[in-house]
Design an enzyme around this catalytic site. Sequence first.
Site, PDB file in Angstrom:
ATOM      1  N   GLU A  41       9.182   8.440 -17.286  1.00 35.02           N
ATOM      2  CA  GLU A  41       7.804   8.883 -17.516  1.00 35.02           C
ATOM      3  C   GLU A  41       7.313   8.454 -18.897  1.00 35.02           C
ATOM      4  OE1 GLU A  41       7.234  13.110 -15.811  1.00 35.02           O
ATOM      5  OE2 GLU A  41       9.382  12.759 -15.907  1.00 35.02           O
ATOM      6  N   LYS A  56      16.082  21.568 -11.434  1.00 36.12           N
ATOM      7  CA  LYS A  56      15.378  20.320 -11.762  1.00 36.12           C
ATOM      8  C   LYS A  56      16.223  19.305 -12.516  1.00 36.12           C
ATOM      9  CE  LYS A  56      11.513  19.366 -11.478  1.00 36.12           C
ATOM     10  NZ  LYS A  56      10.145  19.779 -11.715  1.00 36.12           N
ATOM     11  N   SER A  72      14.834  21.419 -16.628  1.00 36.33           N
ATOM     12  CA  SER A  72      13.632  22.215 -16.851  1.00 36.33           C
ATOM     13  C   SER A  72      14.051  23.517 -17.509  1.00 36.33           C
ATOM     14  CB  SER A  72      12.964  22.496 -15.506  1.00 36.33           C
ATOM     15  OG  SER A  72      12.196  23.675 -15.584  1.00 36.33           O
ATOM     16  N   HIS A 100       0.827  -1.219   0.000  1.00 32.15           N
ATOM     17  CA  HIS A 100       0.000   0.000   0.000  1.00 32.15           C
ATOM     18  C   HIS A 100       0.859   1.267   0.000  1.00 32.15           C
ATOM     19  CE1 HIS A 100      -3.344  -2.671   1.303  1.00 32.15           C
ATOM     20  NE2 HIS A 100      -2.389  -3.230   2.021  1.00 32.15           N
TER      21      HIS A 100
END
Length: 460
Positions: free
Chosen positions: A289, A282, A276, A155
Amino acid sequence: MKLWGGRFSQKTNHLLETFNASITFDYKLFKEDIEGSIAHATMLEKIGVITSEELKLVIKGLKEVQEDIEGDTSILNIENEDIHMNVESLLTQKIGTLGKKIHTARSRNDQVAVDLKMYTKKKIQGILSLLEELLSTFLTISEQHMDYILPGYTHLQRAQPIRLSFHIMAYFQKIKRDYTRFEDVLERLDELPLGSGAMSGVSYETDRVLMKDLLGFSRISDNAMDAVSDRDYVIEFQSAASILMMHLSQISEEMILWSSYEFKFIEISDDFTTGSSIMPQKKNPDACELLRGKTGRVFGNLMGILTVMKGLPLAYNKDMQEDKEGLFDTVETLMISLQVLNEMLKTVKYNKKQMFDAVQYGFLNATDMADYLVYKGLPFRECHEIVGKITKDCIEQNIIFEEMTLEMFQKYSLLFDASIFETISIEQVIENKKSFGSTSKKSVLISIENGYDFLKIKKH
Ligand code: ARG
């Protein structure tokens, strides 16, 4: 004039020409189409439809056509609709009327079925090799990080301490199943459809076994109608691909989480991350992704082919021309995804300290404390209750089990003695796992060894 123009008196509408043609994508099958044609012509010579002189000319012509297409695909044209008729027409331009003989005892339904099977077979071989590389990377990572301890989650809540190698070997098992799933697809599709004719067989004494051997299939199909209408293997391939992509998306998701500031378990190397355009600090896990995102198109391709095939009457229907783009797309997506993941994984740095620190908080040794009481003779449910209470009190006092004194333990049960501290130490918790397939070092080493054995048997 169309190759099938005989019974027509009007030209094809230009809209239909574009709508109907598959050459814009099925040109990818030109090698398979030519290989299939050479096998078919060889068989025609054997049964006396063409002479051996003619066969030589046909083979030479087909090989030249292949070179021409390799050099410049713009010689293929939409008027000839698909790769099969383009190849035949290019051959006829080269060798004249003889080119028109090779479609004897064969249909395009035959051709597309055999071409697509040959393509799928070849691609599965390539995918199996890439999967072998990925599996081998998992083994290397596991060997190198045996003593890295981190929380195992259920979980997404800290559950029990585990070895990083154990976690990685869990993925090994998933990808190993993918591997055998593709092998299954390969085994079942390994049946030559060529020689079925349009749908009911042909009225020549053909030699399908010869063609099977020439094209490297294991068996020949048993029913012509089924052979030209079967796209099960495309669906099976898309299914196996979807399950594999689902696994890649899971691995990617964990890498995204683990590389976040919140976890900091891993660092993905600069060459597999991006920056970024506005936030200078970043470092984004774009590759992960995209791997996660590309799952969408592969699942879509599976739904696409299932829907195309649903409700089709026997035998060939033009709907089936829609089988190819999704298949090509899935193949290309899988090939690049597997390569990216494999190369990226090799560069990942694992943060041992951060992982071990995470194991300290979250009462990951609670189950072992309960087991301790079980060994002292208490029924498991009661032990669960006691440890639950201890946990609750610790949370209130903002301490962990290891900070409790023996007296504190004994307030909950007199069965506790000084050995409790060793029992709940993280190293002990891990090594105490005795079941086969557990996270103990002994078990993980066996699983790595089994992994190497699997790869040794499979490697081709
Ligand atoms: N281009 C067709 C396809 O991809 C080839 C088979 C065509 N057969 C036919 N009878 N029209 O499915």
